[in-house]
Scaffold this motif. Sequence first.
Motif, PDB file in Angstrom:
ATOM      1  N   ALA A  78       1.062  -1.038   0.227  1.00 16.09           N
ATOM      2  CA  ALA A  78      -0.334   0.109  -0.119  1.00 16.09           C
ATOM      3  C   ALA A  78       1.051   1.016   0.206  1.00 16.09           C
ATOM      4  O   ALA A  78       0.287   2.236  -0.327  1.00 16.09           O
ATOM      5  CB  ALA A  78      -1.014   0.271   1.007  1.00 16.09           C
ATOM      6  N   LEU A  79       1.711   1.197   0.712  1.00 16.72           N
ATOM      7  CA  LEU A  79       2.559   2.605   0.508  1.00 16.72           C
ATOM      8  C   LEU A  79       3.585   2.785  -1.779  1.00 16.72           C
ATOM      9  O   LEU A  79       4.105   4.205  -1.021  1.00 16.72           O
ATOM     10  CB  LEU A  79       4.328   1.730   1.179  1.00 16.72           C
ATOM     11  N   GLY A  80       3.131   1.969  -1.848  1.00 19.42           N
ATOM     12  CA  GLY A  80       3.728   1.842  -3.686  1.00 19.42           C
ATOM     13  C   GLY A  80       1.871   3.570  -4.157  1.00 19.42           C
ATOM     14  O   GLY A  80       2.231   3.948  -5.128  1.00 19.42           O
ATOM     15  N   SER A  81       1.040   3.157  -3.139  1.00 20.35           N
ATOM     16  CA  SER A  81      -0.241   4.156  -3.041  1.00 20.35           C
ATOM     17  C   SER A  81      -0.475   5.343  -2.733  1.00 20.35           C
ATOM     18  O   SER A  81      -1.155   5.833  -2.762  1.00 20.35           O
ATOM     19  CB  SER A  81      -0.969   3.103  -4.011  1.00 20.35           C
ATOM     20  N   ALA A  82       0.079   5.695  -1.735  1.00 21.63           N
ATOM     21  CA  ALA A  82       0.030   6.333  -0.971  1.00 21.63           C
ATOM     22  C   ALA A  82       1.031   7.133  -0.795  1.00 21.63           C
ATOM     23  O   ALA A  82       2.425   7.484  -0.640  1.00 21.63           O
ATOM     24  CB  ALA A  82      -0.546   5.931   1.044  1.00 21.63           C
ATOM     25  N   PRO A  83       0.520   8.991  -0.644  1.00 15.88           N
ATOM     26  CA  PRO A  83       1.989   9.659  -1.032  1.00 15.88           C
ATOM     27  C   PRO A  83       1.950   9.954   0.756  1.00 15.88           C
ATOM     28  O   PRO A  83       1.254   9.760   1.831  1.00 15.88           O
ATOM     29  CB  PRO A  83       0.874  10.996  -1.106  1.00 15.88           C
ATOM     30  N   LEU A  84       3.617  10.180   1.180  1.00 17.08           N
ATOM     31  CA  LEU A  84       4.182  10.093   2.868  1.00 17.08           C
ATOM     32  C   LEU A  84       4.685  11.263   2.163  1.00 17.08           C
ATOM     33  O   LEU A  84       5.885  11.194   2.325  1.00 17.08           O
ATOM     34  CB  LEU A  84       4.494   9.404   3.228  1.00 17.08           C
ATOM     35  N   PRO A  85       4.413  13.298   2.609  1.00 14.05           N
ATOM     36  CA  PRO A  85       5.080  13.606   1.797  1.00 14.05           C
ATOM     37  C   PRO A  85       6.307  14.445   3.716  1.00 14.05           C
ATOM     38  O   PRO A  85       7.555  14.959   3.092  1.00 14.05           O
ATOM     39  CB  PRO A  85       4.664  15.121   2.202  1.00 14.05           C
ATOM     40  N   ALA A  86       5.968  13.832   4.558  1.00 15.70           N
ATOM     41  CA  ALA A  86       6.620  13.573   5.497  1.00 15.70           C
ATOM     42  C   ALA A  86       7.429  12.783   6.671  1.00 15.70           C
ATOM     43  O   ALA A  86       7.953  13.043   7.340  1.00 15.70           O
ATOM     44  CB  ALA A  86       5.472  14.996   6.631  1.00 15.70           C
ATOM     45  N   LEU A  87       6.981  11.887   5.495  1.00 20.34           N
ATOM     46  CA  LEU A  87       8.281  10.610   6.147  1.00 20.34           C
ATOM     47  C   LEU A  87       9.254  11.132   6.546  1.00 20.34           C
ATOM     48  O   LEU A  87      10.141  11.229   5.379  1.00 20.34           O
ATOM     49  CB  LEU A  87       7.650   9.105   5.513  1.00 20.34           C
TER      50      LEU A  87
END
Length: 382
Positions: free
Chosen positions: A213-222
């Motif tokens: 699921a990480l491949g389709s979720a934006p995580l700009p602050a990670l």
Amino acid sequence: MCQLLERVPDTSSSSSDSDSDSDSSGTSLSEDEAPGEARNGRRPTRGSSGEKENRGGRRAVRPGSGGPLLSWPLGPAPPPRPPQLERHVVRPPPRSPEPDTLPLAAGSDHPLPRAAWLRVFQHLGPRELCICMRVCRTWSRWCYDKRLWPRMDLSRRKSLTPPMLSGVVRRQPRALDLSWTGVSKKQLMWLLNRLQGLQELVLSGCSWLSVSALGSAPLPALRLLDLRWVEDVKDSQLRELLLPPPDTRPGQTESRGRLQGVAELRLAGLELTDASLRLLLRHAPQLSALDLSHCAHVGDPSVHLLTAPTSPLRETLVHLNLAGCHRLTDHCLPLFRRCPRLRRLDLRSCRQLSPEACARLAAAGPPGPFRCPEEKLLLKDS
């Protein structure tokens, strides 16, 4: 007159011929006629109950004949529709939820303002905060403040229920631990799309089906991603995770990788090779802490890739964990001197590394010497 008399036998003969044809052929129907009609408009006389045979071989009885009413053969019944679950929109709480004061039973307000109460709540743990939420409605709203929940730990839970996920979204934590849980891909995608301020994510021990699921979720602050001992992860899965998402918008020639801003990456126990390390150097150039412990394919060529002159990690690495990498030998130890900012190097449980070679590296070290609190563990005081 004679002509009329001559036509009568012709008509009777034709009708008798048609009757004889119809009798000889039984109740056969042409393709253009409707079911139950003969060629001359007569109904078939076969059988006294008024039954007829359809194309499927099953008999259908006309209404009023006294027999049972049989329907035409139908296809299989469609499966029952699953029950529709209720859908709720969960939004983060406002930054300054009302009321600003605590109303009392007498009608007046408590002298302490909300800011003072929040300072008191910051000294409480998660269990105590949940108890305070049961006191009154005002405390319940105040205890949802995201400053009280910087980190949430749901590790080692067999299943995550919808109320748990909704509670996580309402609290908006900066760090979330889902290690060794049965979180599904749909649940993780639902969470990540609603936690845009998430800085630390721990998914160790989960399955790749969920982690994908990480491949389709934006995580700009990670900033920290923990994927230690994730099941069924190889080069192809890491490539899917590291490569930037495809952008089909016109005019877009540059794309940003999903892990461009990550500073700490933990990949212990994964079956990654040097091909994955090359992608890592390209799409995660800001790493300061890297955990490759117990990776069976990591050896001397891997260390050469990490410390090469073209490697961006050569100037950024501060912590490097290579414990349990049995392919490392003494020949790779001088390569670590290329990393001037290295402060912690873990080489424990590396069978082919001799303690004497590690002691020589600790004495020389990158710009300054290391200390060895344990064998093959090199630390430098900042």
